[in-house]
Design a protein around this motif. Structure first.
Motif, PDB file in Angstrom:
ATOM      1  N   SER A  25      13.833  25.143   3.956  1.00  0.00           N
ATOM      2  CA  SER A  25      14.839  26.160   4.222  1.00  0.00           C
ATOM      3  C   SER A  25      15.012  27.024   2.984  1.00  0.00           C
ATOM      4  O   SER A  25      14.693  26.616   1.867  1.00  0.00           O
ATOM      5  N   GLY A  26      15.534  28.255   3.212  1.00  0.00           N
ATOM      6  CA  GLY A  26      15.800  29.156   2.100  1.00  0.00           C
ATOM      7  C   GLY A  26      14.577  29.860   1.553  1.00  0.00           C
ATOM      8  O   GLY A  26      14.644  30.460   0.474  1.00  0.00           O
ATOM      9  N   SER A  27      13.470  29.815   2.280  1.00  0.00           N
ATOM     10  CA  SER A  27      12.213  30.404   1.819  1.00  0.00           C
ATOM     11  C   SER A  27      11.598  31.244   2.933  1.00  0.00           C
ATOM     12  O   SER A  27      11.781  30.944   4.106  1.00  0.00           O
ATOM     13  N   THR A  28      10.856  32.293   2.529  1.00  0.00           N
ATOM     14  CA  THR A  28       9.987  32.975   3.493  1.00  0.00           C
ATOM     15  C   THR A  28       8.740  32.117   3.586  1.00  0.00           C
ATOM     16  O   THR A  28       7.712  32.386   2.947  1.00  0.00           O
ATOM     17  N   PHE A  29       8.865  31.065   4.380  1.00  0.00           N
ATOM     18  CA  PHE A  29       7.918  29.957   4.386  1.00  0.00           C
ATOM     19  C   PHE A  29       6.481  30.427   4.549  1.00  0.00           C
ATOM     20  O   PHE A  29       5.584  29.945   3.856  1.00  0.00           O
ATOM     21  N   ASN A  30       6.241  31.366   5.457  1.00  0.00           N
ATOM     22  CA  ASN A  30       4.860  31.731   5.762  1.00  0.00           C
ATOM     23  C   ASN A  30       4.221  32.623   4.696  1.00  0.00           C
ATOM     24  O   ASN A  30       3.079  33.063   4.863  1.00  0.00           O
ATOM     25  N   ASN A  31       4.927  32.903   3.606  1.00  0.00           N
ATOM     26  CA  ASN A  31       4.347  33.663   2.499  1.00  0.00           C
ATOM     27  C   ASN A  31       3.709  32.797   1.422  1.00  0.00           C
ATOM     28  O   ASN A  31       3.048  33.314   0.519  1.00  0.00           O
ATOM     29  N   TYR A  32       3.917  31.478   1.508  1.00  0.00           N
ATOM     30  CA  TYR A  32       3.548  30.618   0.391  1.00  0.00           C
ATOM     31  C   TYR A  32       2.714  29.417   0.821  1.00  0.00           C
ATOM     32  O   TYR A  32       2.879  28.879   1.911  1.00  0.00           O
ATOM     33  N   ALA A  33       1.828  29.007  -0.090  1.00  0.00           N
ATOM     34  CA  ALA A  33       1.105  27.764   0.113  1.00  0.00           C
ATOM     35  C   ALA A  33       2.042  26.576  -0.062  1.00  0.00           C
ATOM     36  O   ALA A  33       3.112  26.695  -0.671  1.00  0.00           O
ATOM     37  N   MET A  34       1.617  25.440   0.478  1.00  0.00           N
ATOM     38  CA  MET A  34       2.382  24.202   0.381  1.00  0.00           C
ATOM     39  C   MET A  34       1.418  23.060   0.048  1.00  0.00           C
ATOM     40  O   MET A  34       0.198  23.168   0.263  1.00  0.00           O
ATOM     41  N   ALA A  35       1.972  21.959  -0.412  1.00  0.00           N
ATOM     42  CA  ALA A  35       1.112  20.829  -0.758  1.00  0.00           C
ATOM     43  C   ALA A  35       1.878  19.523  -0.672  1.00  0.00           C
ATOM     44  O   ALA A  35       3.114  19.510  -0.601  1.00  0.00           O
ATOM     45  N   TRP A  36       1.122  18.445  -0.665  1.00  0.00           N
ATOM     46  CA  TRP A  36       1.654  17.098  -0.801  1.00  0.00           C
ATOM     47  C   TRP A  36       1.088  16.489  -2.085  1.00  0.00           C
ATOM     48  O   TRP A  36      -0.103  16.610  -2.371  1.00  0.00           O
ATOM     49  N   PHE A  37       1.970  15.827  -2.815  1.00  0.00           N
ATOM     50  CA  PHE A  37       1.593  15.029  -3.973  1.00  0.00           C
ATOM     51  C   PHE A  37       2.142  13.626  -3.753  1.00  0.00           C
ATOM     52  O   PHE A  37       2.993  13.415  -2.899  1.00  0.00           O
ATOM     53  N   ARG A  38       1.671  12.675  -4.541  1.00  0.00           N
ATOM     54  CA  ARG A  38       2.217  11.326  -4.461  1.00  0.00           C
ATOM     55  C   ARG A  38       2.267  10.698  -5.847  1.00  0.00           C
ATOM     56  O   ARG A  38       1.531  11.098  -6.743  1.00  0.00           O
ATOM     57  N   GLN A  39       3.133   9.712  -5.980  1.00  0.00           N
ATOM     58  CA  GLN A  39       3.268   9.016  -7.258  1.00  0.00           C
ATOM     59  C   GLN A  39       3.514   7.545  -7.000  1.00  0.00           C
ATOM     60  O   GLN A  39       4.506   7.171  -6.367  1.00  0.00           O
ATOM     61  N   ALA A  40       2.592   6.727  -7.489  1.00  0.00           N
ATOM     62  CA  ALA A  40       2.739   5.278  -7.400  1.00  0.00           C
ATOM     63  C   ALA A  40       3.448   4.776  -8.656  1.00  0.00           C
ATOM     64  O   ALA A  40       3.437   5.453  -9.689  1.00  0.00           O
ATOM     65  N   PRO A  41       4.051   3.602  -8.589  1.00  0.00           N
ATOM     66  CA  PRO A  41       4.760   3.061  -9.761  1.00  0.00           C
ATOM     67  C   PRO A  41       3.846   2.973 -10.978  1.00  0.00           C
ATOM     68  O   PRO A  41       2.733   2.452 -10.893  1.00  0.00           O
ATOM     69  N   SER A  57      -6.660  27.546   5.556  1.00  0.00           N
ATOM     70  CA  SER A  57      -7.315  27.051   4.345  1.00  0.00           C
ATOM     71  C   SER A  57      -6.628  25.778   3.871  1.00  0.00           C
ATOM     72  O   SER A  57      -5.451  25.809   3.506  1.00  0.00           O
ATOM     73  N   THR A  58      -7.354  24.674   3.904  1.00  0.00           N
ATOM     74  CA  THR A  58      -6.799  23.401   3.453  1.00  0.00           C
ATOM     75  C   THR A  58      -7.757  22.744   2.477  1.00  0.00           C
ATOM     76  O   THR A  58      -8.952  23.062   2.439  1.00  0.00           O
ATOM     77  N   TYR A  59      -7.229  21.834   1.675  1.00  0.00           N
ATOM     78  CA  TYR A  59      -8.050  21.088   0.725  1.00  0.00           C
ATOM     79  C   TYR A  59      -7.419  19.728   0.514  1.00  0.00           C
ATOM     80  O   TYR A  59      -6.212  19.623   0.306  1.00  0.00           O
ATOM     81  N   ASN A  60      -8.248  18.702   0.578  1.00  0.00           N
ATOM     82  CA  ASN A  60      -7.779  17.326   0.378  1.00  0.00           C
ATOM     83  C   ASN A  60      -8.393  16.729  -0.874  1.00  0.00           C
ATOM     84  O   ASN A  60      -9.551  17.010  -1.212  1.00  0.00           O
ATOM     85  N   LEU A 101       2.632  30.703  -5.034  1.00  0.00           N
ATOM     86  CA  LEU A 101       1.468  31.504  -4.673  1.00  0.00           C
ATOM     87  C   LEU A 101       1.170  31.410  -3.175  1.00  0.00           C
ATOM     88  O   LEU A 101       1.545  30.428  -2.535  1.00  0.00           O
ATOM     89  N   PRO A 102       0.439  32.382  -2.620  1.00  0.00           N
ATOM     90  CA  PRO A 102       0.046  32.288  -1.209  1.00  0.00           C
ATOM     91  C   PRO A 102      -1.198  31.445  -0.985  1.00  0.00           C
ATOM     92  O   PRO A 102      -1.480  31.024   0.143  1.00  0.00           O
ATOM     93  N   ILE A 103      -1.953  31.179  -2.053  1.00  0.00           N
ATOM     94  CA  ILE A 103      -3.197  30.431  -1.925  1.00  0.00           C
ATOM     95  C   ILE A 103      -3.002  28.992  -2.376  1.00  0.00           C
ATOM     96  O   ILE A 103      -2.217  28.699  -3.267  1.00  0.00           O
ATOM     97  N   ARG A 104      -3.730  28.083  -1.769  1.00  0.00           N
ATOM     98  CA  ARG A 104      -3.597  26.664  -2.078  1.00  0.00           C
ATOM     99  C   ARG A 104      -4.208  26.351  -3.449  1.00  0.00           C
ATOM    100  O   ARG A 104      -5.249  26.874  -3.793  1.00  0.00           O
TER     101      ARG A 104
END
Length: 124
Positions: A25-41, A57-60, A101-104
């Motif tokens: 919320s609070g963002s022009t969501f479709n203008n920006y790239a998104m990602a998932w990160f993770r952190q283990a103990p 465009s996706t990248y894993n 940024l708009p790009i991943r």
């Protein structure tokens, strides 16, 4: 104010599946790239997957390629991570991140807003 709220984490047996969601919320969501990160103990935060503004465009990361799928629904301002064939080494807190940024990209410095994280635990 941009806010990201993750959901969908939990405890699953090895080989199982989970689907994470991130409501933005609070963002022009479709203008920006998104990602998932993770952190283990005891570990550094690690890139998992990213998606460009248009969702084509996706990248894993190599560690999850062929098992995890990132997607987005721009009409719902929501990011997803489908996780299949889960392994105990996937256990971590998973964070969604909103890019400036708009790009991943894989660089966490390109992401200016972060969710609070959701715990994923995979038992052997």
């Amino acid at each position: 104010q941009v806010q990201l709220v993750e959901s969908g984490g939990g405890l699953v047996q090895a080989g199982g599946s989970l689907r994470l969601s991130c409501a933005v919320s609070g963002s022009t969501f479709n203008n920006y790239a998104m990602a998932w990160f993770r952190q283990a103990p005891g570990e550094e935060r690690e890139f998992v997957a990213a998606i460009g503004r248009s969702a084509t465009s996706t990248y894993n990361a190599a560690s999850v390629k062929g098992r995890f799928t990132i997607s987005r629904d721009n009409a719902k301002n929501t990011l997803y991570l489908q996780m299949d064939s889960l392994k105990p080494e996937d256990t971590a807190v998973y964070y969604c991140a909103h890019s400036r940024l708009p790009i991943r990209t894989m660089n966490p410095r390109d992401y200016d807003y972060w969710g609070q994280g959701t715990q994923v635990t995979v038992s052997s």
